[in-house]
Design a protein around this motif. Structure first.
Motif, short mmCIF file in Angstrom:
data_model
loop_
_atom_site.label_atom_id
_atom_site.label_comp_id
_atom_site.label_asym_id
_atom_site.label_seq_id
_atom_site.Cartn_x
_atom_site.Cartn_y
_atom_site.Cartn_z
N ALA A 1 39.92 28.32 48.08
CA ALA A 1 39.26 29.25 47.16
C ALA A 1 38.50 30.32 47.92
O ALA A 1 38.55 31.51 47.58
CB ALA A 1 38.32 28.49 46.23
N SER B 1 39.58 33.37 45.30
CA SER B 1 40.06 33.16 43.94
C SER B 1 40.29 31.68 43.67
O SER B 1 41.03 31.01 44.42
CB SER B 1 41.38 33.92 43.71
N VAL B 2 39.68 31.15 42.62
CA VAL B 2 39.91 29.77 42.21
C VAL B 2 41.34 29.62 41.69
O VAL B 2 42.01 28.61 41.96
CB VAL B 2 38.89 29.34 41.14
N LYS B 3 41.82 30.64 40.98
CA LYS B 3 43.18 30.60 40.43
C LYS B 3 44.22 30.52 41.55
O LYS B 3 45.15 29.71 41.50
CB LYS B 3 43.44 31.83 39.56
N SER C 1 44.17 27.16 43.18
CA SER C 1 44.81 26.12 42.37
C SER C 1 46.33 26.19 42.50
O SER C 1 47.00 25.16 42.55
CB SER C 1 44.39 26.27 40.90
N ALA D 1 42.81 24.86 37.96
CA ALA D 1 41.65 25.63 38.40
C ALA D 1 40.36 24.84 38.21
O ALA D 1 39.44 24.89 39.03
CB ALA D 1 41.58 26.96 37.65
N VAL E 1 39.85 22.47 41.06
CA VAL E 1 39.35 23.15 42.26
C VAL E 1 37.84 23.36 42.14
O VAL E 1 37.08 23.07 43.07
CB VAL E 1 40.06 24.51 42.46
N SER E 2 37.40 23.85 40.98
CA SER E 2 35.97 24.09 40.77
C SER E 2 35.16 22.81 40.91
O SER E 2 34.08 22.80 41.52
CB SER E 2 35.75 24.72 39.40
N ARG F 1 27.97 32.06 42.19
CA ARG F 1 28.88 32.17 41.05
C ARG F 1 28.43 33.26 40.08
O ARG F 1 27.26 33.37 39.75
CB ARG F 1 29.00 30.83 40.33
#
Length: 308
Positions: A19, A24-26, A29, A36, A39-40, A57
């Protein structure tokens, strides 16, 4: 002797590194083939384990904290090294090869002074630099990556812009002490390179000054590296290219003759064959190169920075 390591959960490390690296979290993932939200959650688990925040954040994005940025730099290298060492074990400890093609001038003036950090970070990779001013056939010559200079839109490859650059006349600082005007100096001309990407001082002068750009008092060089060395020695005025002479400008061995430099019509591109795809070692080099470009552009003198 037993050695008890205090290590964070591996899945949490992988989630944070992916990430943070992609911002990017997307994308993380997709890279890790998990959701996603997973991952978070893994990143939160890592923060709880470490006792401090790694991310700042926002509503739809995040930035790294100072500790998060420092941790990412080390973590990416460690994961890359683990990947390389695993591959070496699987393939009987053979060194992983990486073939990179680039322009002679870019290799000599920009890449070579920085390549030591890549070798120190990835000593397991056997790097081969191939220099030429002409476009290599990446697939048939088994070249992993190439750095090209031109207008872009190359066929048969995937390309990614590395950086733009500024152009303008430059010379040794002692020449400016004579009090002469620009048209009085010997012109150092670049006669090398493929047709279509030549940048000549005469052409630039004709567009930007009233003085004649095509004169007998000139020296032509087919090698841009030799051209820059001649300018360093005070032999005349060259058409400076910010990417190639920024270090000289910072050190004072070359100075801009005029302040109104213009953006070059050409840029630097990182390309790889759309047939062979990108190898793992090529991915490591790409990541390293993008970091070096980022550091280089952050240190550029304001007069050489490409306008937004």
């Amino acid at each position: 002797m037993l050695k008890k390591r205090k290590l964070p959960p591996l899945n949490s490390l992988k989630a944070f590194e992916a990430a943070a690296r992609t911002r990017s979290v997307k994308l993380a993932s997709e890279e890790l083939s998990v959701s996603a939200s997973a991952v978070s959650q893994q990143i939160k688990t890592l923060e709880q384990w470490m006792g401090f925040r790694l991310l700042k954040r926002g509503p739809n994005s995040f930035t790294l904290t100072d500790k998060g940025e420092r941790y990412l730099q080390q973590l990416t290298v460690l994961f890359d090294k683990l990947d390389i060492e695993t591959a070496k074990v699987i393939h009987n400890f053979k060194k992983t090869k990486l073939r990179v093609s680039t322009l002679q001038s870019f290799a000599a003036e920009w890449l070579s002074p920085r390549i030591k950090s890549f070798r120190e970070t990835y000593p397991e990779i056997q790097l081969e630099l191939l220099t030429s001013d002409y476009l290599a056939d990446l697939a048939s010559e088994e070249i992993d990556l190439a750095i090209r200079y031109g207008p872009g839109g190359y066929k048969g490859v995937n390309e990614e812009k590395l950086m733009d650059e500024m152009i303008g006349p430059a010379c040794h600082p002692d020449l400016l002490k004579s009090g002469n005007v620009l048209s009085d100096y010997t012109l150092l001309r670049d006669s090398g390179g493929p047709e279509g990407i030549k940048l000549t001082l005469e052409r630039w002068l004709n567009k930007t000054t009233e003085g004649p750009g095509n004169r007998e008092d000139s020296i032509a060089f087919s090698d841009t590296h030799l051209l820059i060395n001649a300018a360093r020695q005070g032999q005349g005025v060259m058409l400076g290219r910010s990417v190639l002479i920024a270090d000289d400008i910072r050190q004072g061995t070359l100075v801009p003759v005029m302040t109104d430099w213009q953006q070059s019509p050409f840029s630097y591109y990182l390309v790889h064959s759309d047939i062979r795809g990108l190898s793992e070692t090529a991915k490591y080099f790409r990541r390293w190169l993008l970091k070096e470009v980022e550091k280089f552009e952050a240190q550029l003198p304001a007069s050489l920075a490409v306008p937004d």
